[in-house]
Design a protein around this motif. Sequence first.
Motif, PDB file in Angstrom:
ATOM      1  N   HIS A  44      16.576  -0.071  -4.878  1.00 45.52           N
ATOM      2  CA  HIS A  44      17.019   0.439  -6.173  1.00 45.52           C
ATOM      3  C   HIS A  44      16.083   0.042  -7.310  1.00 45.52           C
ATOM      4  O   HIS A  44      16.428   0.253  -8.478  1.00 45.52           O
ATOM      5  CB  HIS A  44      18.421  -0.079  -6.485  1.00 45.52           C
ATOM      6  N   SER A  45      14.936  -0.556  -6.993  1.00 49.36           N
ATOM      7  CA  SER A  45      14.027  -1.030  -8.031  1.00 49.36           C
ATOM      8  C   SER A  45      12.694  -0.295  -7.915  1.00 49.36           C
ATOM      9  O   SER A  45      11.969  -0.450  -6.926  1.00 49.36           O
ATOM     10  CB  SER A  45      13.806  -2.537  -7.907  1.00 49.36           C
ATOM     11  N   VAL A  46      12.378   0.497  -8.928  1.00 53.58           N
ATOM     12  CA  VAL A  46      11.086   1.173  -8.970  1.00 53.58           C
ATOM     13  C   VAL A  46       9.958   0.162  -9.125  1.00 53.58           C
ATOM     14  O   VAL A  46       8.870   0.315  -8.550  1.00 53.58           O
ATOM     15  CB  VAL A  46      11.054   2.208 -10.109  1.00 53.58           C
ATOM     16  N   GLU A  47      10.228  -0.912  -9.870  1.00 58.84           N
ATOM     17  CA  GLU A  47       9.215  -1.939 -10.081  1.00 58.84           C
ATOM     18  C   GLU A  47       8.882  -2.657  -8.783  1.00 58.84           C
ATOM     19  O   GLU A  47       7.713  -2.973  -8.518  1.00 58.84           O
ATOM     20  CB  GLU A  47       9.699  -2.940 -11.135  1.00 58.84           C
ATOM     21  N   ASP A  48       9.894  -2.940  -7.960  1.00 58.66           N
ATOM     22  CA  ASP A  48       9.622  -3.580  -6.667  1.00 58.66           C
ATOM     23  C   ASP A  48       8.793  -2.665  -5.770  1.00 58.66           C
ATOM     24  O   ASP A  48       7.913  -3.126  -5.036  1.00 58.66           O
ATOM     25  CB  ASP A  48      10.936  -3.940  -5.967  1.00 58.66           C
ATOM     26  N   ALA A  49       9.063  -1.367  -5.824  1.00 56.60           N
ATOM     27  CA  ALA A  49       8.289  -0.422  -5.032  1.00 56.60           C
ATOM     28  C   ALA A  49       6.831  -0.390  -5.496  1.00 56.60           C
ATOM     29  O   ALA A  49       5.899  -0.352  -4.677  1.00 56.60           O
ATOM     30  CB  ALA A  49       8.901   0.967  -5.119  1.00 56.60           C
ATOM     31  N   LYS A  50       6.628  -0.416  -6.808  1.00 56.25           N
ATOM     32  CA  LYS A  50       5.263  -0.430  -7.330  1.00 56.25           C
ATOM     33  C   LYS A  50       4.550  -1.726  -6.963  1.00 56.25           C
ATOM     34  O   LYS A  50       3.345  -1.723  -6.655  1.00 56.25           O
ATOM     35  CB  LYS A  50       5.286  -0.258  -8.853  1.00 56.25           C
ATOM     36  N   LYS A  51       5.268  -2.822  -6.981  1.00 59.54           N
ATOM     37  CA  LYS A  51       4.665  -4.106  -6.619  1.00 59.54           C
ATOM     38  C   LYS A  51       4.211  -4.101  -5.168  1.00 59.54           C
ATOM     39  O   LYS A  51       3.119  -4.588  -4.840  1.00 59.54           O
ATOM     40  CB  LYS A  51       5.668  -5.236  -6.865  1.00 59.54           C
ATOM     41  N   LEU A  52       5.046  -3.552  -4.285  1.00 60.48           N
ATOM     42  CA  LEU A  52       4.668  -3.461  -2.877  1.00 60.48           C
ATOM     43  C   LEU A  52       3.446  -2.559  -2.711  1.00 60.48           C
ATOM     44  O   LEU A  52       2.548  -2.864  -1.908  1.00 60.48           O
ATOM     45  CB  LEU A  52       5.831  -2.913  -2.057  1.00 60.48           C
ATOM     46  N   ALA A  53       3.383  -1.480  -3.461  1.00 62.07           N
ATOM     47  CA  ALA A  53       2.228  -0.581  -3.379  1.00 62.07           C
ATOM     48  C   ALA A  53       0.957  -1.278  -3.857  1.00 62.07           C
ATOM     49  O   ALA A  53      -0.114  -1.101  -3.265  1.00 62.07           O
ATOM     50  CB  ALA A  53       2.481   0.684  -4.204  1.00 62.07           C
ATOM     51  N   ASP A  54       1.075  -2.092  -4.921  1.00 55.24           N
ATOM     52  CA  ASP A  54      -0.098  -2.814  -5.429  1.00 55.24           C
ATOM     53  C   ASP A  54      -0.603  -3.847  -4.430  1.00 55.24           C
ATOM     54  O   ASP A  54      -1.807  -4.105  -4.346  1.00 55.24           O
ATOM     55  CB  ASP A  54       0.248  -3.497  -6.755  1.00 55.24           C
ATOM     56  N   GLU A  55       0.320  -4.426  -3.663  1.00 55.35           N
ATOM     57  CA  GLU A  55      -0.061  -5.465  -2.707  1.00 55.35           C
ATOM     58  C   GLU A  55      -0.569  -4.895  -1.384  1.00 55.35           C
ATOM     59  O   GLU A  55      -1.191  -5.629  -0.605  1.00 55.35           O
ATOM     60  CB  GLU A  55       1.131  -6.387  -2.438  1.00 55.35           C
ATOM     61  N   THR A  56      -0.322  -3.631  -1.126  1.00 59.73           N
ATOM     62  CA  THR A  56      -0.704  -3.051   0.167  1.00 59.73           C
ATOM     63  C   THR A  56      -1.615  -1.841  -0.013  1.00 59.73           C
ATOM     64  O   THR A  56      -2.813  -1.914   0.232  1.00 59.73           O
ATOM     65  CB  THR A  56       0.552  -2.639   0.955  1.00 59.73           C
ATOM     66  N   PHE A  57      -1.062  -0.738  -0.459  1.00 56.57           N
ATOM     67  CA  PHE A  57      -1.809   0.517  -0.509  1.00 56.57           C
ATOM     68  C   PHE A  57      -3.006   0.440  -1.440  1.00 56.57           C
ATOM     69  O   PHE A  57      -4.128   0.844  -1.073  1.00 56.57           O
ATOM     70  CB  PHE A  57      -0.888   1.651  -0.949  1.00 56.57           C
ATOM     71  N   HIS A  58      -2.804  -0.065  -2.660  1.00 56.52           N
ATOM     72  CA  HIS A  58      -3.888  -0.082  -3.640  1.00 56.52           C
ATOM     73  C   HIS A  58      -4.959  -1.112  -3.306  1.00 56.52           C
ATOM     74  O   HIS A  58      -6.002  -1.142  -3.974  1.00 56.52           O
ATOM     75  CB  HIS A  58      -3.320  -0.339  -5.040  1.00 56.52           C
ATOM     76  N   VAL A  59      -4.733  -1.939  -2.304  1.00 56.41           N
ATOM     77  CA  VAL A  59      -5.769  -2.848  -1.808  1.00 56.41           C
ATOM     78  C   VAL A  59      -6.557  -2.187  -0.688  1.00 56.41           C
ATOM     79  O   VAL A  59      -7.779  -2.272  -0.618  1.00 56.41           O
ATOM     80  CB  VAL A  59      -5.138  -4.174  -1.320  1.00 56.41           C
ATOM     81  N   LYS A  60      -5.845  -1.509   0.189  1.00 61.05           N
ATOM     82  CA  LYS A  60      -6.472  -0.914   1.372  1.00 61.05           C
ATOM     83  C   LYS A  60      -7.198   0.382   1.059  1.00 61.05           C
ATOM     84  O   LYS A  60      -8.285   0.646   1.602  1.00 61.05           O
ATOM     85  CB  LYS A  60      -5.403  -0.667   2.442  1.00 61.05           C
ATOM     86  N   ARG A  61      -6.638   1.198   0.201  1.00 68.94           N
ATOM     87  CA  ARG A  61      -7.202   2.530  -0.053  1.00 68.94           C
ATOM     88  C   ARG A  61      -8.645   2.480  -0.582  1.00 68.94           C
ATOM     89  O   ARG A  61      -9.508   3.214  -0.083  1.00 68.94           O
ATOM     90  CB  ARG A  61      -6.293   3.282  -1.024  1.00 68.94           C
ATOM     91  N   PRO A  62      -8.958   1.648  -1.589  1.00 69.66           N
ATOM     92  CA  PRO A  62     -10.353   1.619  -2.068  1.00 69.66           C
ATOM     93  C   PRO A  62     -11.348   1.231  -0.974  1.00 69.66           C
ATOM     94  O   PRO A  62     -12.463   1.752  -0.932  1.00 69.66           O
ATOM     95  CB  PRO A  62     -10.315   0.576  -3.187  1.00 69.66           C
ATOM     96  N   LEU A  63     -10.958   0.317  -0.083  1.00 72.68           N
ATOM     97  CA  LEU A  63     -11.853  -0.072   1.005  1.00 72.68           C
ATOM     98  C   LEU A  63     -12.087   1.092   1.955  1.00 72.68           C
ATOM     99  O   LEU A  63     -13.206   1.310   2.431  1.00 72.68           O
ATOM    100  CB  LEU A  63     -11.257  -1.266   1.764  1.00 72.68           C
TER     101      LEU A  63
END
Length: 394
Positions: A252-271
């Motif tokens: 129910h938290s959009v912020e928690d979803a964004k935090k998870l994306a920052d810790e996973t997807f936004h780290v892996k995608r640029p590489l």
Amino acid sequence: MFGPDLTCPGTKIHFIFRHKNPVTGEFEEKHLKQPPRPSIEKLTNLYTLVLHPNNTYDVLFNGESHNLGNLLEDFAPSVNPPKEIDDPDDKKPEDWVDQKKIADPDAKKPEDWDEDAPYEIPDEEAVKPEGWLDDEPEFIPDPDAEKPEEWDDEEDGDWIAPTIRNPKCDEAPGCGEWKRPFKPNPAYKGKWYAPLIDNPAYKGEWAPRKIPNPEFFQDLTPVKSLKPIGGVGIELWTMTEDILFDNIYIGHSVEDAKKLADETFHVKRPLEEAANKVANKVDEEEGEEEVSFKDDPVAFIRGRVFKFVDAAKVDPITAFKTQPETGAGLALAVVTFFGMIGALFGLVGGQQAPVTKSTKKTDAPTPDDKQKTETAPVAPAGGEKADTPVKKRK
């Protein structure tokens, strides 16, 4: 149901939810009318669906919004059924005319209209070219052909030489019987049809009458009517290997979803993008100018090694995936190199010559020399000790 669909006729992101009819108690699937259609490549992608309490939704692809709308307006069938429906018992009258145009009954085919006239006719103005060889066939038996030795006329039949194009025809305008070419027939008109006119008996498009919908209801808050999510299932149909699903968040938290994306997807995608860029550059260079091993073995191997090293600097795993032959060759070369070094040091150590003190032939042996010889014999490294006196090398 939410996620990508890569099947034909095009890529799209599904958003489907099941809604319960409070009147009948039956569930019905509601499909997003215009799903997003992003370009999906073979890299890690992030799919996000946000449902708000006010019935609005947002579909995001890799963190960017691609579809923002309302559950009450953008789905088919709609959440709320129509108040009126077509009467299933209403039938179209037999005398109802719904044909707008009809053939003009007063029209008549013109007298000069010839439906049998051909589309093309021989060109009477054409003239046979000079030098045309009427008596020469276009194909003749091959004069160089010979009947095979194993040919049996009784079993295989009469042998017939294969035909070739008559060489005389290549030097002339043509061979054989000359025929006039065809040209479009100016008198051709095709089949005659009467022109169309408005139908005087036309009554319009028939439609059944409307009656109140017995299953009508009104749910203004479909988000609150959704059943709780009890699990996650992945419907997968693919012929592509190496497909992974991870980092799934439901909450129910959009912020928690964004935090998870920052810790996973936004780290892996640029590489992945950097590695993919290097791989594409390597492929382009290989496609443009790549020296073959046969033409220049040294340049071929050197180019492959340099490309592999450049890719390994960004992502070693991707480098091995995109260039497995080069990676395996380099690994084998390193192992071979260290093996040769080890063998070389072992060989040098095993063949080291013993250090001895020579004696002159003119010197007579003394008791002390005999004692030294008996107590301290020297043997080659790695060999067995021998109880023999040291002799001078010749």
